[in-house]
Write a protein that holds these residues in place. Sequence first.
Motif, PDB file in Angstrom:
ATOM      1  N   PHE A  21       0.831  -1.192   0.000  1.00 31.40           N
ATOM      2  CA  PHE A  21       0.000   0.000   0.000  1.00 31.40           C
ATOM      3  C   PHE A  21       0.876   1.256   0.000  1.00 31.40           C
ATOM      4  O   PHE A  21       1.881   1.329   0.716  1.00 31.40           O
ATOM      5  N   THR A  38      -3.821   4.149  -2.542  1.00 30.94           N
ATOM      6  CA  THR A  38      -4.355   3.297  -1.478  1.00 30.94           C
ATOM      7  C   THR A  38      -4.652   1.904  -2.037  1.00 30.94           C
ATOM      8  O   THR A  38      -5.771   1.395  -1.968  1.00 30.94           O
ATOM      9  N   LYS A  39      -3.616   1.309  -2.599  1.00 27.46           N
ATOM     10  CA  LYS A  39      -3.744  -0.028  -3.176  1.00 27.46           C
ATOM     11  C   LYS A  39      -2.443  -0.791  -2.965  1.00 27.46           C
ATOM     12  O   LYS A  39      -1.390  -0.198  -2.738  1.00 27.46           O
ATOM     13  N   TYR A  42      -7.559  -2.709  -3.740  1.00 23.38           N
ATOM     14  CA  TYR A  42      -7.752  -1.348  -3.244  1.00 23.38           C
ATOM     15  C   TYR A  42      -8.366  -1.399  -1.851  1.00 23.38           C
ATOM     16  O   TYR A  42      -9.340  -2.132  -1.612  1.00 23.38           O
ATOM     17  N   ALA A  43      -7.807  -0.605  -0.945  1.00 20.65           N
ATOM     18  CA  ALA A  43      -8.320  -0.556   0.427  1.00 20.65           C
ATOM     19  C   ALA A  43      -9.725   0.038   0.447  1.00 20.65           C
ATOM     20  O   ALA A  43     -10.160   0.706  -0.496  1.00 20.65           O
ATOM     21  N   GLU A  89     -10.593   2.456   2.088  1.00 17.53           N
ATOM     22  CA  GLU A  89     -10.477   3.880   2.390  1.00 17.53           C
ATOM     23  C   GLU A  89     -11.139   4.734   1.299  1.00 17.53           C
ATOM     24  O   GLU A  89     -10.842   4.588   0.113  1.00 17.53           O
ATOM     25  N   GLU A 111     -13.798  -2.473  -0.327  1.00 25.06           N
ATOM     26  CA  GLU A 111     -12.596  -2.954  -0.991  1.00 25.06           C
ATOM     27  C   GLU A 111     -12.906  -3.203  -2.468  1.00 25.06           C
ATOM     28  O   GLU A 111     -14.050  -3.495  -2.840  1.00 25.06           O
TER      29      GLU A 111
END
Length: 336
Positions: A76, A91-92, A176-177, A179, A269
């Motif tokens: 990340f 954010t991945k 991907y998170a 977030e 996600e």
Amino acid sequence: MAQDVPIIDMSAPEAAAAAAVRAAAAGSGFFYVTQHGVPDHLVAEAFAQQRALFALPLEAKMALLQDANNRGYTPFREETLDPAHQKHGDTKEGFYFGREVAPDSPEASKPLHGPNQWPDPALLPDYRRVTWQYYEALNALGMRLLRLLALSLDLPAEHFTPMFTAPLVTLRPLHYAAEVSDPGAGVFGAGAHTDYGMLTILATDDVPGLQIWLPDSSAGAGAGGGGNWHDVAPVPGSFIINLGDMLERWTNGLYRSTLHRVINTTGRERYSIAFFFEPNFDTRVEVLPACTGPNNPPRYPPTTSGEHLLAKYAQTHAGYNVADKEAEHTAPTAMH
């Protein structure tokens, strides 16, 4: 969306499909393909394996950290695709897998060539088998797309084929998170960027996020002019195809490498699998004669596929230095 990113049926007559590719490539630079020949069950199995891969403990993933050959794990925030506008990296997290090249092969002396780093089969017994089946299926699809691209440029169908005998093909699973992105604060799933190479074949889950920048009809290309971000929604049973900087260069700007990004608006996600389909490392990339004329001289100097890609990687990956990578490839024994 259908007009900006058209759906092309690959079971259509080749001439009709090639004409549709030309319109899309000179338009948004993005299109979907359906009836592509990759079985749905294989796509589903590949996604299941990637979810299991990213669910491994961090220490297991870090043991496979990206190496000098661009194989392995990227954590990340390691990659920053739009440094001018990002507060921190994407954010991945991701992995890189390429064509298998044995360490003692003559090819291993070249940058970006070497063996893959596979997860421990004791942890993921089916991962390598399923992922490689998927890799080979996407490689075959890539070869079909090369024919359509050649025909779309009024070239012989096999024009690009000799340039893909030992291609720089990269399979990149991405996670991907959850977030939520905040573009105003510089937080992105993936910052705005164009892809580096020839073409990308992308599979996504059902979570939206991909956006492309399309200029207003009265404005020039690029995010600096007037335009808007457009969603590229998941379409079941399809792949998303987009063209990269190398093909834009080859076609003297006729075909577009379009700015795109990933924005998390759902708080969920997201998983995708990108397949980057690039020519042999030593392929000469020079503007095609069919894309020049008395009033349209070449806009790009000649280069090679490998030189082009190495320079692009150095711009976006933390600590990835082209000179260092070339030094590490002075002999096959320097690979690992």
